[in-house]
Design a protein around this motif. Sequence first.
Motif, PDB file in Angstrom:
ATOM      1  N   GLY A  14       6.392  58.778 -44.982  1.00 19.62           N
ATOM      2  CA  GLY A  14       7.744  58.608 -44.449  1.00 19.62           C
ATOM      3  C   GLY A  14       7.861  58.652 -42.931  1.00 19.62           C
ATOM      4  N   VAL A  15       6.734  58.715 -42.233  1.00 19.81           N
ATOM      5  CA  VAL A  15       6.753  58.717 -40.764  1.00 19.81           C
ATOM      6  C   VAL A  15       6.180  57.372 -40.311  1.00 19.81           C
ATOM      7  CG1 VAL A  15       5.829  59.821 -38.685  1.00 19.81           C
ATOM      8  CG2 VAL A  15       6.546  61.224 -40.634  1.00 19.81           C
ATOM      9  N   CYS A  16       6.845  56.706 -39.352  1.00 21.06           N
ATOM     10  CA  CYS A  16       6.448  55.322 -39.037  1.00 21.06           C
ATOM     11  C   CYS A  16       5.348  55.241 -37.981  1.00 21.06           C
ATOM     12  CB  CYS A  16       7.668  54.514 -38.610  1.00 21.06           C
ATOM     13  SG  CYS A  16       8.431  55.100 -37.099  1.00 21.06           S
ATOM     14  N   ILE A  48      11.405  58.108 -38.799  1.00 20.18           N
ATOM     15  CA  ILE A  48      10.982  59.421 -38.295  1.00 20.18           C
ATOM     16  C   ILE A  48       9.791  59.217 -37.366  1.00 20.18           C
ATOM     17  CG2 ILE A  48      10.067  61.687 -38.921  1.00 20.18           C
ATOM     18  CD1 ILE A  48      11.624  61.475 -41.524  1.00 20.18           C
ATOM     19  N   TYR A  49       9.883  59.830 -36.197  1.00 19.97           N
ATOM     20  CA  TYR A  49       8.862  59.632 -35.160  1.00 19.97           C
ATOM     21  C   TYR A  49       8.040  60.887 -34.916  1.00 19.97           C
ATOM     22  CZ  TYR A  49      11.476  55.414 -34.312  1.00 19.97           C
ATOM     23  OH  TYR A  49      12.096  54.204 -34.485  1.00 19.97           O
ATOM     24  N   GLY A  77       4.614  77.736 -35.251  1.00 19.77           N
ATOM     25  CA  GLY A  77       4.063  77.216 -36.498  1.00 19.77           C
ATOM     26  C   GLY A  77       4.883  76.092 -37.097  1.00 19.77           C
ATOM     27  N   LYS A  78       5.616  75.373 -36.266  1.00 22.97           N
ATOM     28  CA  LYS A  78       6.454  74.289 -36.792  1.00 22.97           C
ATOM     29  C   LYS A  78       6.108  72.966 -36.126  1.00 22.97           C
ATOM     30  CE  LYS A  78      10.532  76.868 -38.202  1.00 22.97           C
ATOM     31  NZ  LYS A  78       9.951  76.926 -39.555  1.00 22.97           N
ATOM     32  N   LEU A  79       6.099  71.924 -36.950  1.00 23.53           N
ATOM     33  CA  LEU A  79       5.901  70.577 -36.427  1.00 23.53           C
ATOM     34  C   LEU A  79       7.257  69.874 -36.440  1.00 23.53           C
ATOM     35  CD1 LEU A  79       4.084  68.346 -35.418  1.00 23.53           C
ATOM     36  CD2 LEU A  79       3.461  67.830 -37.774  1.00 23.53           C
ATOM     37  N   ILE A  80       7.817  69.689 -35.255  1.00 25.13           N
ATOM     38  CA  ILE A  80       9.158  69.113 -35.140  1.00 25.13           C
ATOM     39  C   ILE A  80       9.049  67.639 -34.752  1.00 25.13           C
ATOM     40  CG2 ILE A  80      11.428  69.293 -34.038  1.00 25.13           C
ATOM     41  CD1 ILE A  80      10.687  71.792 -35.625  1.00 25.13           C
ATOM     42  N   ALA A  81       9.462  66.771 -35.665  1.00 24.31           N
ATOM     43  CA  ALA A  81       9.515  65.327 -35.394  1.00 24.31           C
ATOM     44  C   ALA A  81      10.940  64.971 -35.000  1.00 24.31           C
ATOM     45  CB  ALA A  81       9.090  64.555 -36.630  1.00 24.31           C
ATOM     46  N   SER A  82      11.223  63.665 -34.817  1.00 26.60           N
ATOM     47  CA  SER A  82      12.597  63.278 -34.517  1.00 26.60           C
ATOM     48  C   SER A  82      12.954  62.042 -35.334  1.00 26.60           C
ATOM     49  CB  SER A  82      12.785  63.050 -33.012  1.00 26.60           C
ATOM     50  OG  SER A  82      12.106  61.889 -32.599  1.00 26.60           O
ATOM     51  N   ARG A  83      14.255  61.909 -35.612  1.00 23.09           N
ATOM     52  CA  ARG A  83      14.713  60.840 -36.496  1.00 23.09           C
ATOM     53  C   ARG A  83      15.938  60.169 -35.896  1.00 23.09           C
ATOM     54  NH1 ARG A  83      16.337  63.568 -41.506  1.00 23.09           N
ATOM     55  NH2 ARG A  83      18.261  63.910 -40.319  1.00 23.09           N
TER      56      ARG A  83
END
Lengths: 474, 204
Positions: B150-152, B93-94, B75-81
């Motif tokens: 805030g996500v590009c 943030i991608y 249940g988590k959405l993990i982005a990367s920065r």
Amino acid sequence: MITFSDKQLKIPNMQRPVYLVTGGMSKFGRAFPGTRTEELVIDAMTEAAEFIGMTPAKLKEYIHTCYYGHFADHFGDQLLGESVIHDRLGLDPLGNIGIKTGGATGGSTLWEAYKTVASGYSDCVLAMGWERMDEVPTDEGNSLISCAADKDWETPMGHIYTGYYAVMAQKYWQVFGKEEASFRRTLAEIAVKNRGYARMNPHAQGPMKITVEDVLNSPVVAYPLLALDCCLMSVGAACGILADEKTAFEMCDNPLRIDVTAGSHTLRVADRRDMEIPLLPNETKEQYADLGERFPGGDRYPGFTGFLAARMAAYYAYKLVGIQDPTDDLDLVELHDAFTISDIQSYEDIGIRPYGEGRTYVESGDCFHTNPITGEPGKLPANISGGLIGNMHAVGATGIMQVVEVAHHMWNRWGEMHGSQEKWDKFGREKPADWKDMQVKGAKRGLAISHAGVGSHVTCTILQHPDHLLKGGE
Amino acid sequence: MKVEHLASKEEDEKRGTVKVVNGRYKPSGLFHYISLNTPIKDENGTLMGITNPRDMTYIHSYGGEAVFFEGLGKGKLIASRCDNPDCVTKGSIYMPFRIHCPDCLAKNTPVDITDRARGGNVHSFMITERTGAFNTLPTPIKFVNVEFEGVCTILMGALAVGEPKMDMKVTPIFRTGDPQYIITDMLWVPVGTPADQLPEHYTF
Ligand SMILES: [Zn+2]
């Protein structure tokens, strides 16, 4: 916001001029159950040889390196399919290599051939492209094509590449098309035009005499895209022979100057980041200052509405050869009309019209062979071959077909190559009673855009008559 | 969600599985099924070709993206920065998750954007009846491209409930029951969708 360095934006500076000597094409169709790929390739090669009065054996004597454009190995379940063709063409022991850049494969194959001659490595190069998409059931074919999208992030969603692409059409439709019925009709006019032109082309797979209403009434694929807005899926081959000046004039009397450039952008549409619009010579920063006001939602660049790869291919090409304004400096173009709406997007990316105003290229009548409003020759006719919508999209061959088609006009031999009864008979196709010679009179310069999928790769090929070269390439 | 032509449980149980042991893949079970070729003939019985049936299982590595695909089932959405202080786009943030920053190539930092994604904005969408072989999503597929504060970048997904529209607000749902560890473990629904309307196995 992302930026590019001066070194990345350097304009190519080639070691010596390169010429297109000849080209050839096979018949294009949805399926050729009785024909192997090598037979289609040899048809294209033979046409190229005969075009300059040579036998295939004589033409082969000149060739020093071979580039083979073939996108989808999966379809034939044959790795190194290029080597099979190279063997069947009997071109041992020459160096050869396969090129794969999705829908831009044909253009990329020419790009490689061009650089090989320009560098001096070879004096004469074969660029041969083909595709074979009839050898799997259609749904499996769609699944294979979807593997050209990101395997983890996109493919599992429907296994349907068109879907990943179509979200961009939707955005353009809503932001720049403003969902107007008039814009929808303009799209339909492109489909009518290109299918109508295909009627004059014996190679063409999808000729149709239709009306705007027929297009508008065709089944919805993914609104606003209707069935008749979409390109063909084809089988066929096309080739071009490129050479240096001395060799080119030895092989024929009237080779054409050829220059090829390339650009790229993210494989996933999702990864597109915001940036400033890279400007072409006929644009200013100021003209786009209010783009988001005129077209709400249109201020994100390239967002989902522009193709950076096409813009950059044009940027390099225009500065390389000295194009100030493509509409003024060119006599005809062949564009990658995968869908009617992407055709309009291309007009903007390559500067035929400013961003947001692509539709006016059609609505003004400029893109027609004969302007339907004035009855005069169109200012910059587009896709007289029928394009991908009316002629073919045999992926690896498409970008080469476009260049051969433009060249036929510049050699003033379009009528001969498309009107010969012998060719219509050989292809088993009926020449229409109202067949018309579509030769663009006095064509001296032309352009072809070869484009991959959501815009990951785009090439721009410029052909010029050597006596009518533009001045001012940087 | 019902999938046509999906292999039966028994068939799936026969299909091979893979473990990683001592840093190497260890396949076990059946990885391909062999069927005979059949001839292709025309109306006159002339041989035109053959069919080449082939059924294989690929082994695919997630590498540094595994954290993202594992997160979905939780249940988590993990982005990367990118946290490289010297990078021109530091702090970007991608989503899609990128293992490395596309500008400086430094290793990105995983960041949980699940809360930020609730109320994501639909940048574009498309509805399509057409799918390719091996599709497991119900048709028509409603693609949505979702942008987050805030996500590009702009993530592509599929809407599981309702009809997509430009600028509608959507929230992610996750296949926390029986995760498949693929991108479709995350789908989207309009903000305010009641829990009882979610597809089987999915939760907010
Ligand atoms: Zn960085």
